[in-house]
Motif scaffolding. Structure first.
Motif, PDB file in Angstrom:
ATOM      1  N   ARG A 784       0.844  -1.208   0.000  1.00  0.00           N
ATOM      2  CA  ARG A 784       0.000   0.000   0.000  1.00  0.00           C
ATOM      3  C   ARG A 784       0.871   1.247   0.000  1.00  0.00           C
ATOM      4  NH1 ARG A 784      -2.928   3.884   3.609  1.00  0.00           N
ATOM      5  NH2 ARG A 784      -4.903   4.262   2.520  1.00  0.00           N
ATOM      6  N   HIS A 785       0.418   2.274  -0.714  1.00  0.00           N
ATOM      7  CA  HIS A 785       1.117   3.553  -0.701  1.00  0.00           C
ATOM      8  C   HIS A 785       0.523   4.395   0.422  1.00  0.00           C
ATOM      9  CE1 HIS A 785       3.266   7.015  -2.360  1.00  0.00           C
ATOM     10  NE2 HIS A 785       2.234   7.687  -1.865  1.00  0.00           N
ATOM     11  N   SER A 786       1.278   4.625   1.476  1.00  0.00           N
ATOM     12  CA  SER A 786       0.774   5.422   2.603  1.00  0.00           C
ATOM     13  C   SER A 786       1.575   6.695   2.811  1.00  0.00           C
ATOM     14  CB  SER A 786       0.819   4.602   3.903  1.00  0.00           C
ATOM     15  OG  SER A 786      -0.132   3.581   3.883  1.00  0.00           O
ATOM     16  N   ILE A 787       2.868   6.667   2.491  1.00  0.00           N
ATOM     17  CA  ILE A 787       3.741   7.810   2.804  1.00  0.00           C
ATOM     18  C   ILE A 787       4.069   8.582   1.527  1.00  0.00           C
ATOM     19  CG2 ILE A 787       5.972   8.483   3.785  1.00  0.00           C
ATOM     20  CD1 ILE A 787       4.348   7.105   5.834  1.00  0.00           C
ATOM     21  N   GLY A 788       3.917   9.881   1.575  1.00  0.00           N
ATOM     22  CA  GLY A 788       4.292  10.728   0.439  1.00  0.00           C
ATOM     23  C   GLY A 788       3.204  10.779  -0.618  1.00  0.00           C
ATOM     24  N   LYS A 789       3.419  11.683  -1.569  1.00  0.00           N
ATOM     25  CA  LYS A 789       2.374  11.934  -2.582  1.00  0.00           C
ATOM     26  C   LYS A 789       2.287  10.826  -3.623  1.00  0.00           C
ATOM     27  CE  LYS A 789       0.631  16.323  -2.519  1.00  0.00           C
ATOM     28  NZ  LYS A 789      -0.441  16.949  -3.207  1.00  0.00           N
TER      29      LYS A 789
ATOM     30  N   PHE B 198      -7.260   7.206   4.735  1.00  0.00           N
ATOM     31  CA  PHE B 198      -6.152   8.161   4.765  1.00  0.00           C
ATOM     32  C   PHE B 198      -4.913   7.599   4.073  1.00  0.00           C
ATOM     33  CE2 PHE B 198      -8.728   8.645   8.633  1.00  0.00           C
ATOM     34  CZ  PHE B 198      -9.147   9.952   8.483  1.00  0.00           C
ATOM     35  N   SER B 199      -4.204   8.506   3.369  1.00  0.00           N
ATOM     36  CA  SER B 199      -2.916   8.104   2.783  1.00  0.00           C
ATOM     37  C   SER B 199      -2.087   9.350   2.503  1.00  0.00           C
ATOM     38  CB  SER B 199      -3.135   7.305   1.489  1.00  0.00           C
ATOM     39  OG  SER B 199      -3.660   8.147   0.497  1.00  0.00           O
ATOM     40  N   ASP B 200      -0.985   9.163   1.798  1.00  0.00           N
ATOM     41  CA  ASP B 200      -0.081  10.261   1.420  1.00  0.00           C
ATOM     42  C   ASP B 200       0.392  11.060   2.652  1.00  0.00           C
ATOM     43  OD1 ASP B 200      -1.173   9.306  -0.931  1.00  0.00           O
ATOM     44  OD2 ASP B 200      -1.220  11.248  -1.908  1.00  0.00           O
ATOM     45  N   SER B 212      -4.102  12.916   1.802  1.00  0.00           N
ATOM     46  CA  SER B 212      -5.200  12.436   0.952  1.00  0.00           C
ATOM     47  C   SER B 212      -6.234  11.780   1.849  1.00  0.00           C
ATOM     48  CB  SER B 212      -4.660  11.430  -0.062  1.00  0.00           C
ATOM     49  OG  SER B 212      -5.721  10.852  -0.770  1.00  0.00           O
ATOM     50  N   THR B 224     -12.471  11.881  -3.032  1.00  0.00           N
ATOM     51  CA  THR B 224     -11.149  12.100  -2.425  1.00  0.00           C
ATOM     52  C   THR B 224     -10.835  13.583  -2.369  1.00  0.00           C
ATOM     53  OG1 THR B 224     -10.351   9.984  -3.212  1.00  0.00           O
ATOM     54  CG2 THR B 224      -8.679  11.609  -2.650  1.00  0.00           C
ATOM     55  N   GLN B 226      -7.640  16.036  -1.822  1.00  0.00           N
ATOM     56  CA  GLN B 226      -6.181  15.984  -1.903  1.00  0.00           C
ATOM     57  C   GLN B 226      -5.639  17.280  -1.313  1.00  0.00           C
ATOM     58  OE1 GLN B 226      -5.215  13.097  -3.630  1.00  0.00           O
ATOM     59  NE2 GLN B 226      -3.179  13.455  -2.736  1.00  0.00           N
ATOM     60  N   PHE B 227      -4.808  17.177  -0.275  1.00  0.00           N
ATOM     61  CA  PHE B 227      -4.304  18.382   0.388  1.00  0.00           C
ATOM     62  C   PHE B 227      -3.004  18.839  -0.269  1.00  0.00           C
ATOM     63  CE2 PHE B 227      -6.880  16.086   3.436  1.00  0.00           C
ATOM     64  CZ  PHE B 227      -7.733  17.081   3.874  1.00  0.00           C
TER      65      PHE B 227
END
Lengths: 1025, 246
Positions: A784-789, B198-200, B212, B224, B226-227
């Motif tokens: 899963r992509h959780s960190i960063g854009k 939640f992500s990003d 996000s 969604t 997007q911040f």
């Protein structure tokens, strides 16, 4: 030598079979991600509801349990229901609300107890401590059928459970169970024998040490049913279940069958029992007015005595012990303590449970074979709940239309055809009835989908329905002179040929073939069953109450499969475990029944699937549950049935019913089981349960639609469930699932240009979900992509930015949809919204580049976007439309830029109103600017009927949205309107540019060393990225 | 950067032994920046955007530790308040008239009851009087997660007190919050679960913020946000939270 050669061949075949594939093992919950099934219901005929439970003091909260569709909850008094039990066994015996914590503590006993032939099997008891949001299994896994759960009204940890138990065989897992620790441990506190289970359990809420229960001796086989025996009885305990006594004073002697039992909530002395007795005259309603010490027969009406195995439920009004309601064929109610009854008003027949509203007992709710009904006048008039998609399909097929139609028959609810897509969603009104009675297999003629073949139970009617000309012909074959009676299964094996559109097959004990749509039949086989006379005494079936409905017909052909590669190759499987193959259109039949290793004899052959890749390859699914065997038996042959291998793996937790092989990847298989859908990516070496949007419902049949690659599943309790376009699954292998990121191949999409005025459903009607018409971009992430854009953008062939999409970031499959829109034009700012210009134009056909930016990594994929197939619009017309739309966008944005300049200037001017040198000029210019702007955009009013007169912005948006919404060329009058508006726009632009007041003001500002307003260039202003 | 290091260490050394809800929350707080840094944040402003049908819709969100909140949305250059709460009253712009209107008194009261949830209900949950319970692990977003139930008292539904419960799904590998859900307690959607994914995550002044967030009704596609920018402890004009004088 030849023999040695044959043996060698077989060995080599098995070697290649064994070593040709690698296991592709996936964790379903971590793999399928965004990819979800869509449930299309329908709910217009709903399905069998088994139990109703209302909150003891809040009449808005109601739970229902269903035969094959799980548990549903209403929080608005039965107007709307939503499912709360999708992940668990969908066959429900009873639902019970804990009186100690009725808002939160809910118990569910799985395994329906209305033991008809098609009943499913439960797997224990479940508890929710939060009103159904989360569930925990609390044991009794082998109980199979739980009839009642009674919770001590003052101690939530003391619970009594009535277990009816196994239907198809002996079992010691039945009787009355008790827990004293909230379900952690269970004690069996009343047990009779391995054939007799607890069919009802009642607690006296005024004195919870007093309990009553009924025990029922019963048994089903695939060919018979028996209700009753010497061990059926009513028991009472007065010490919280420690000791029990039979209370039969006044009840009939001899064998007893199933009994209904109810205790009056308002008077603990009054009990009602409905008894199935040996003698017809002793059957009926008994009443006790001394808490079970003595019973007196008071009524034996038809509605009281009809089909006790199906309708043994009696309910007493919570406030008036003379008002008694009885489940039944039509159901009935007494207002004089059972002396007389009258039937309820119209609703679906076969009523299984009845609920009285706790605050107004004229308000009632009914559980029927056709869903839930509400009544405000004691059942005289009834209204069906239209949002319970509990339809119990036996089968499904599809045609080749676009959108394709789905065909299928339902338990007690006829046969139907409906669209897989419809304006506004798939609504009740979209479905067309194509058969009476219990519906089963329905097929379209693929050359002419106006011709539909359908049937009712036991082949009593097999129809060819001409939908266009509205004619129905019964095409059922009849026995030849001197021939034995034809035996048709309850679910008669009707099917069409994959090679000849006008060919159909019908199986009795013989296989019949027609090459002219059923006008004429040819018997092409001998009796292909075991023809066991011991299994043909259906007229004796039922036990104490005769029940010869055709549901127990046996020794019949159940499945027929003509090879898609050779019309001469036909496989048959029977309900008594016989499998045959003919390689010459029925001239000779090879009995291959003994070739299935590990398969108990006479196991029901539920489905044979002939492979699309090799005519020697086939799959056979056997269902042993009617022999009390819940193992999955899924066999594959690669040598025309000489040898078979069981490809069911340990991941499959229940018995299987049907299989579907993919058309392109022979390793991709779909298996319908009693607890849901399983998928194998490795030819059956391993299986994964598919749960995304797919409840644990029994899957009776699967069809893979040839044009769309949609997998259409017929569930017996949750309607039709579609897995749209499974083509990406063909790429799932050990390489793809080990890539950190993998774009699936699908890269050709058609712009959706369909438009319509929507549907007709009302607020509380179920509407089946349509397929997604957008471009669906599939990719797999191993983490899963959780960190960063993480972002996703689309560019055209020239590298021009088109739009941004929201990427999925989960581990597993991500599906990003693009609706083919570019960015919407930038519209001038006014006082109100300009709704018409909010819609974006769609892209032209062409190549587009998807760019996924994941941290520092960039992944790209090119896709092709095309206009719809069979579109009515020419490329020239599209070109005219696109040019006009581009012109509109240019004008809308030019106007927006003009208004932006005016607004910026106005801000500047307003700041100078306090400057003594410029004050006068600023005030005058401000008024002039307002005047200019008022001709360009609406500057007053609201967004509803108080809106101001339309100005240039709104006129431009009107013509833009009109042209943009239609895929063809604009009309000459529309183009003229555009030109006219452009002239006005250009005049306004020029007029502002040359406005002397503005020029003078700006010059004066310069002279006074006042910084001029900062105006973006047009390109900066319209930059959409 | 330090938080990223903590996250990395937790990922490497995450153990499979049974952990209590308290331990899970402790690690979640640690990964998020530690309670001191979290508590140092008194307000924040997020600039965000929502992509919808070819339109980019700018959104600005202001929240304070006292539970005040303002969500401003710009459509076609016109700014309106989607939702605001000043600690007492909740209000928003009516799309038809573009004028502010107060929410029902019950909605305001429910906002007030949730006003302790600045940043996350899990931060300082004991001081807030919240009860926590560890539930069975679940897989969400393809990730095995700890599931925590947080009981926050009650909300009002047509004057009746109904339980106010949130569920949190925390990634077992790195202790990041992946999903938060709660039951809709009133209105047409009553009984359905609303979820935020939640992500990003990015670090702002030592605290991790998701950049996000997807809001949805369970099993239904969501929207969604997007911040682009999050700034903490800014100077705010408190008046903006209050219902405008007419």
């Amino acid at each position: 030598m030849k023999k040695i050669g044959n043996i060698l061949n077989i060995c080599l075949l098995f070697l290649s079979y064994s070593f040709s594939q690698d296991t592709v093992k996936i964790n379903s919950k971590e793999f399928f991600g965004d990819y979800k099934a869509r449930q299309i219901g329908p709910a217009l005929m709903s399905g069998r509801v088994t139990d109703i439970e209302g909150h003891p003091n809040n009449n808005k909260t109601i739970y229902i349990g269903s035969a094959g569709g799980g548990v549903w909850k209403s929080m608005d008094g039965g107007m709307n229901f939503f499912s709360v039990f999708d992940q668990y066994n969908q066959s429900i015996g009873c639902v019970s609300i804990d009186p100690n914590d009725p808002d939160n503590s809910i118990w569910v006993g799985t395994g329906e107890c209305w033991t008809r032939n098609s009943v499913s099997i439960g797997d224990g008891i479940y508890h929710s401590e939060d009103g159904g949001k989360n569930w925990k299994k609390m044991g009794l896994e082998l109980s199979e059928r739980i009839s009642s759960i009674q919770i001590h009204p003052k101690n939530k940890n003391i619970i009594y459970v009535g277990v009816l138990g196994a239907l198809w065989g002996d079992s010691e897992n039945r009787g009355v169970y008790q827990t004293k620790d909230g379900g952690k441990t269970w004690d069996k506190i009343l047990y009779i024998d391995e054939k007799t289970g607890c069919s009802e359990l009642v607690i006296d809420k005024n004195n919870p040490d007093i309990l009553y229960c009924t025990f029922w001796e019963f048994r089903r086989t695939a060919w018979s049913f028996s209700s009753g025996g010497s061990n059926s009885a009513i028991y009472k305990s007065i010490d919280g279940g420690k000791t029990w006594n039979k209370i039969h004073q006044g009840l009939p002697s001899g064998k007893i069958g199933r009994m209904a039992l109810a205790l009056s909530p308002s008077n603990s002395s009054i009990l009602y029992a409905v008894v199935e007795a040996e003698k017809n005259e002793l059957k009926g309603l008994y009443k006790s007015e001394d808490a079970g010490l003595n019973w007196k027969q008071i009524n034996s009406n038809f509605e009281l005595t009809v089909r006790p195995f199906y309708f043994s439920r009696i309910v007493v009004d919570p406030k008036n012990n003379d008002i008694v309601a009885k489940a039944g064929l039509f159901g009935s109610i007494s207002r004089d303590g059972g002396k007389t009854f009258k039937n309820f008003g119209s609703m679906h027949s076969d009523i299984h449970d009845i609920w009285f509203d706790v605050s107004d007992s004229e308000k009632m709710i009914f559980a029927t074979d056709g869903g839930v009904y509400r009544s405000n006048n004691s059942g005289a008039n009834n209204e069906r709940v239209e949002n319970l998609p509990l339809s119990q399909f036996y089968h499904v097929s599809t045609d080749l239309s676009s959108p394709y139609n789905v065909y299928g028959g339902l338990q007690d609810n006829g046969s139907w055809v409906g669209p897989s897509d419809s304006p506004g969603g798939i609504e009740a009104g979209d479905w067309v009835s194509v058969g009476y009675g219990d519906g089963f297999r329905v097929y379209p003629n693929l050359n002419n989908s106006d011709l539909i073949y359908s049937e009712m139970q036991s082949g009593e009617g097999i129809w060819r329905y001409d939908k266009k000309n509205k004619t129905i012909k019964n095409i059922k074959p009849f026995p030849e002179k001197e021939e034995v009676k034809l035996r048709f299964n309850w679910n008669t094996s009707l099917c069409t040929s994959p090679n000849k559109p006008d060919r159909i097959y019908i199986g009795s004990q013989f296989l019949f073939m027609s090459d002219d749509q059923g006008n004429n039949w040819k018997k092409i086989s001998p009796d292909l069953t075991s023809n066991n006379p011991l299994k043909m005494n259906q007229s004796e079936s039922g036990g104490l109450s005769a029940d010869n409905s055709g549901a127990e017909n046996h020794c019949t052909i159940f499945t027929v499969a003509e090879s898609p590669l050779d019309e001469q190759w036909i496989w048959t499987g029977t309900d008594d475990g016989m499998v045959h193959l003919t390689k010459n259109g029925g001239k000779e039949w090879i009995n291959i029944s003994k070739n299935f290793p590990g398969l108990p004899s006479n196991t029901w052959c539920a489905h044979i699937e002939a492979s699309s890749f090799d005519k020697k390859v086939a799959y056979a699914v056997f269902d042993g549950h009617t022999q009390n065997n819940k193992n999955a038996y899924v066999y594959k042959t690669i040598d025309a049935g000489e040898t078979w291998k069981n490809i069911a793996s340990k991941e499959i937790e229940s018995f299987a019913r049907c299989i579907q092989e993919d058309f392109q990847n022979p390793n991709l298989l779909f298996l319908g089981t009693e607890i849901g859908l399983y998928i194998s990516f490795d030819g059956g070496l391993s299986w994964a349960k598919f749960t995304n949007g797919f409840p644990s419902a029994s899957v009776h049949y699967i069809d893979l639609q040839k044009n769309t690659n949609d997998l259409v599943c017929a569930t017996h309790g949750r309607g039709l469930i579609i897995l749209d376009d499974i083509s990406f699954m063909r790429e799932v292998n050990n390489k793809t699932v080990n890539e950190p990121m993998y774009f699936f191949n699908k890269a050709h999409f058609y712009i959706n240009e369909e438009s319509n005025f929507g549907g007709t459903s009302t607020e509380n009607q179920f509407v089946g979900e349509n397929s997604n018409k957008n471009a669906l971009i599939y990719y797999y992430l191993s983490k899963r992509h959780s960190i960063g854009k993480m972002t996703m953008e689309i560019f055209d062939e020239k590298g021009q930015f088109v739009c941004e999409l929201t990427p999925g970031k989960q581990k597993g499959i991500n599906v990003v949809e693009w609706n083919f829109f570019k960015k919407a034009p930038i519209s001038a700012i006014g006082k109100t919204f300009d709704g018409a210009s909010m819609q974006a134009p769609k892209v032209s056909a062409g190549k587009y580049r998807i760019v996924l930016n994941k941290g520092k990594e960039i992944f790209e994929k090119w896709i092709d976007v095309d206009y719809p197939k069979n579109s009515v619009f020419t490329l020239e017309e599209r070109k005219q439309k696109e040019e006009s739309v581009n012109e509109c966008v240019r004008m809308i944005e030019s106007l927006a830029y003009l208004v932006y300049q005016i607004d910026e200037l106005e801000k500047h001017v307003n700041n100078q109103k306090s400057n003594p040198k410029l004050k006068k000029q600023a005030i005058e210019l401000s008024l002039k600017l307002a005047n200019i702007k008022s001709n360009l955009v609406i500057t007053k009013g609201d967004n509803y009927v108080g809106q101001g007169e339309k100005q240039l912005r709104e006129k431009l948006s009107d013509i833009y949205s009109t042209i943009n919404a239609y895929s063809g060329a604009p009309g000459a009058y529309q183009i003229q309107n555009l030109k006219d508006l452009d002239e006005i726009l250009q005049k306004e632009i020029l007029s502002f540019k040359e406005n002397k007041s503005v020029q003078t003001y700006l010059n004066n500002c310069t002279k006074s060393n006042i910084t001029l307003p900062k105006i973006k260039t047009f390109e900066e202003f319209v930059n959409k990225k | 950067m330090k938080k990223m290091l903590t996250l990395f260490c937790l990922s490497i050394f995450s153990f499979t032994f049974s952990q209590t809800a308290e331990e899970i929350i402790r690690k979640y707080v640690e990964v998020s920046g530690g309670i001191n840094k979290v508590n140092n944040i008194k307000n924040f402003h997020s600039s965000a955007k929502v992509e919808q049908m070819g339109m980019t819709i700018p959104v600005d969100i202001y929240t304070t530790s006292e539970g005040k909140m303002l969500i401003k949305v710009v459509v076609q250059g016109m700014e309106f308040v989607q939702m605001a709460f000043d600690g007492k009253e909740s209000w928003g712009t009516n799309f038809m008239t573009m004028k502010p209107e107060k929410s029902s008194s019950e909605e305001s009261e429910n906002m007030k009851r949730n006003s302790k949830d600045f940043m996350s209900p899990l931060f300082n949950y004991k001081e807030k009087g919240y009860q926590i319970e560890k539930m069975s692990d679940e897989t969400v977003e393809g990730v095995s997660c700890f599931k925590l139930k947080v009981s926050k008292g009650t909300l009002l539904d047509n004057s009746a007190e109904v339980q106010n419960i949130d569920y949190f799904y925390i990634d077992k590998e790195n202790y990041l919050l992946i999903l938060q859900e709660s039951e809709i307690t009133s209105g047409e959607m009553k009984g359905k679960m609303e979820q935020s994914v939640f992500s990003d995550y990015q670090e702002i002044n030592g605290v991790l913020f998701p950049f996000s967030m997807t809001s949805r009704i369970k099993d239904v596609g969501g929207q969604t946000i997007q911040f682009d920018k999050i700034e903490t402890n800014i100077t705010l004009d408190e008046k903006m939270f209050s219902f405008p004088e007419q």
